[in-house]
Structure formats: C-alpha cells, structure tokens
Design an enzyme around this catalytic site. Structure first.
Site, mmCIF file in Angstrom:
data_model
loop_
_atom_site.group_PDB
_atom_site.id
_atom_site.type_symbol
_atom_site.label_atom_id
_atom_site.label_comp_id
_atom_site.label_asym_id
_atom_site.label_seq_id
_atom_site.Cartn_x
_atom_site.Cartn_y
_atom_site.Cartn_z
ATOM 1 N N SER A 117 21.024 -13.983 -13.382
ATOM 2 C CA SER A 117 20.327 -12.892 -14.098
ATOM 3 C C SER A 117 19.059 -12.499 -13.345
ATOM 4 C CB SER A 117 20.035 -13.269 -15.551
ATOM 5 O OG SER A 117 19.183 -14.384 -15.607
ATOM 6 N N ASP A 142 12.955 -18.529 -10.732
ATOM 7 C CA ASP A 142 14.180 -17.829 -10.314
ATOM 8 C C ASP A 142 13.870 -16.464 -9.695
ATOM 9 O OD1 ASP A 142 15.146 -19.974 -11.717
ATOM 10 O OD2 ASP A 142 16.704 -18.846 -12.772
ATOM 11 N N GLY A 147 23.371 -21.557 -14.154
ATOM 12 C CA GLY A 147 22.155 -22.201 -13.658
ATOM 13 C C GLY A 147 21.816 -21.833 -12.218
HETATM 14 C C1 MEV Z 1 16.265 -23.257 -15.439
HETATM 15 O O1 MEV Z 1 16.944 -22.842 -14.246
HETATM 16 C C2 MEV Z 1 15.114 -24.144 -15.083
HETATM 17 C C3 MEV Z 1 14.184 -24.516 -16.243
HETATM 18 O O2 MEV Z 1 13.125 -25.295 -15.654
HETATM 19 C C4 MEV Z 1 13.607 -23.317 -16.945
HETATM 20 C C5 MEV Z 1 12.690 -22.484 -16.047
HETATM 21 O O3 MEV Z 1 12.150 -22.976 -15.080
HETATM 22 O O4 MEV Z 1 12.507 -21.289 -16.411
HETATM 23 C C6 MEV Z 1 14.897 -25.396 -17.247
#
Ligand code: MEV
Length: 289
Positions: free
Chosen positions: A79, A123, A75
C-alpha cells in the site's frame, strides 16, 4: 500520461519496536508497484482509499492504472508503494514540482489517515528513497547499501497491521514492566545489526533473537514459525517474520549458494518463496510504452 513505480520493503529488524520510538532497520526490495496516471477532469472514482488520498492531497483529478508485482496485505509494504508511485506520477503528470522528501511525507500522512493513525513513516520513506534505512522515531538515516542474500516466504495467511499493532499495545498496557525491556532489547538488536551488516552469520543470529522477541510480543503465527524453522534447517544463517506478523511474510538470510535450497524448503511448506535483493533506487519514472 506517465508511469512511475515504487518498491516494496522488508523490516530486517525492529518492527513494532519502531512504533515505540525504538530503532528499526528496513530495506527496499526488488518487487515493485507500477502506477500510470493520466489527467482527467471527470475520472471514475478509484476503488482504493490510498489512491483517492493521493489525488486529494495533490489537489488534482485523474485516472489511474495499477500493476503490482507484490502480494497485498502480506507485510511487504504494497500500500505504501502504491501511494508513493501514485503521488510521484501525479507530481510528474501535473508538473507540481514536489521533492522526494515532500512525496515521502505526504505518502506517510495518507497511510496514517487510511490506517487510522497506526503507521510509522518506515514503509513510505523506504519506498520513496530506496536502499536501507535506520528509523528512530521521526528520524531517518540512510545506511550504505549491503548486498544481503534474502529469501522472502509468504505464508499466504492474511493479516491486519492495525490489529497486530493493537495487540502489542494491549500487552504493553497490561505488562509494562515486562514489555518495556523487550522493546529496549529489540532496539538494541537493531543497533547491533547496523554494526554487523557485513557479517551475515552474526546478522542471522541477531535475526533469530529478534524472532524470539516478536513471539514474546504475541505477533507470531504457527505458519510463520514453520517457515522460519524450515529455512534454518535448509541452511539459512537466520530467519524471522517481517512486518506486523500474525501471518504475512518472513525473511531468511542465506549464504549465496543456499538461496535456492531455502526457497524450495519454504515452497515445500505450501507457502510461496521468492529470492530478492536490495533496491537502491526507490521511486522512479518508467519509460512510456
Ligand atoms: C508493519 O510493517 C511494521 C509495524 O512496525 C508497524 C509500522 O511500523 O507502521 C508493525
């Protein structure tokens, strides 16, 4: 041959809600992924679909060496960081002249394709430009960097972002009248957090509320809860899971002098803690060894 690196990230507020167009707040953190790219007409195929996607998107071939300071599938956006660092290194090695915005967009398209449509631009964008970013739908606003004292706790329980996003979608389909207000409240939490960034006590309280709402969505995990409670008991202002949930990592916002104590409390739960802070740089070129 060139080496570029890109940072990981944490969601401070609003994970999952961002998938429904609500505001979310994410921050780049210090651990990085380093990627070396060298021109090569006949490279051995990369084992990662993200790296393959980068070469395809840029229309060139080369060989790659990856060195990561981050656990994968936890998390923290490893990636996305691999994808951003690989694209940046290819851009440099082959003189392709892509801007940061273009790299961020291409990285997002690659992540989305590999993750079968289930990715927000968070991300990849945060890893490319660094700092703190407010995401609302496709819009992204850089927030002036804050020095938050954060401890990250890794449950060592692996999880799948795609599965957790699907789980939330299921709840949303089944109980829209219940879940829509929860998403609204998560968005409101993010906006309230942005107004309170210089007040860690308030931020901690907002994190605790966000954690409770994530539990409502069904993305909690007993080990995450254990680490969250241990952090609060050890003196954190607040704590919550970060990212998709169901395993992976949590974050605790701490008074400066309590970081060590909170990290030790997390470690004592058979998890892995590290103290981190904001990365304001994003993707950067490394000196060749
Ligand atoms: C994953 O790090 C976060 C989510 O909100 C999915 C995303 O934002 O792509 C669950």
């Amino acid at each position: 041959m060139v080496t570029w690196s890109a940072p990981g990230k944490v969601f401070l507020f609003g994970e999952h809600a961002v998938v429904y167009g609500k505001p979310g707040l994410a921050m780049a953190i210090k651990p990085r992924v380093f990627v070396t790219v060298r021109k090569n007409r006949h490279p051995t195929p990369a084992k990662s679909p993200y790296i393959d996607g980068c070469f395809k998107a840029m229309g060139v071939t080369g060989s790659v060496y990856v060195n990561s300071q981050m656990p994968s599938s936890s998390g923290l956006g490893s990636s996305a960081a691999v994808t951003v660092a690989t694209l940046s290194a290819i851009n440099d090695e082959f003189d392709l002249d892509r801007t940061r915005e273009e790299i961020a967009l291409t990285a997002y398209q690659i992540e989305r394709a590999v993750q079968k449509g289930r990715a927000s631009p968070t991300d990849t964008y945060v890893s490319t430009i660094g700092g703190m970013v407010l995401i609302t739908g496709q819009s992204r606003r850089k927030i002036p960097p804050q020095n938050l004292n954060l401890v990250v706790g890794n449950t060592l329980v692996s999880h799948s972002t795609a599965k957790m996003v699907e789980l939330v979608a299921e709840g949303q389909r089944k109980f829209p009248d219940v879940m829509n207000p929860v998403m609204e409240a998560m968005g409101a939490l993010t906006l309230s957090a942005v107004r309170n960034l210089s007040n860690p006590r308030q931020l901690g309280q907002l994190m605790n509320i966000n954690e409770a709402l994530l539990e409502v969505l069904g993305v909690g995990h007993p080990t995450l809860s254990k680490l969250v409670i241990a952090s609060r008991n050890a003196g954190a202002f607040g704590a919550k899971l970060t990212g998709a949930g169901g395993g992976g990592c949590m974050i605790a916002l701490c008074p400066k002098h309590m970081k060590g104590r909170v990290a030790a409390a997390i470690d004592a739960c058979d998890a892995r803690a590290f103290i981190t802070s904001i990365d304001t740089v994003g993707a950067r070129k490394e000196n060749d060894a």
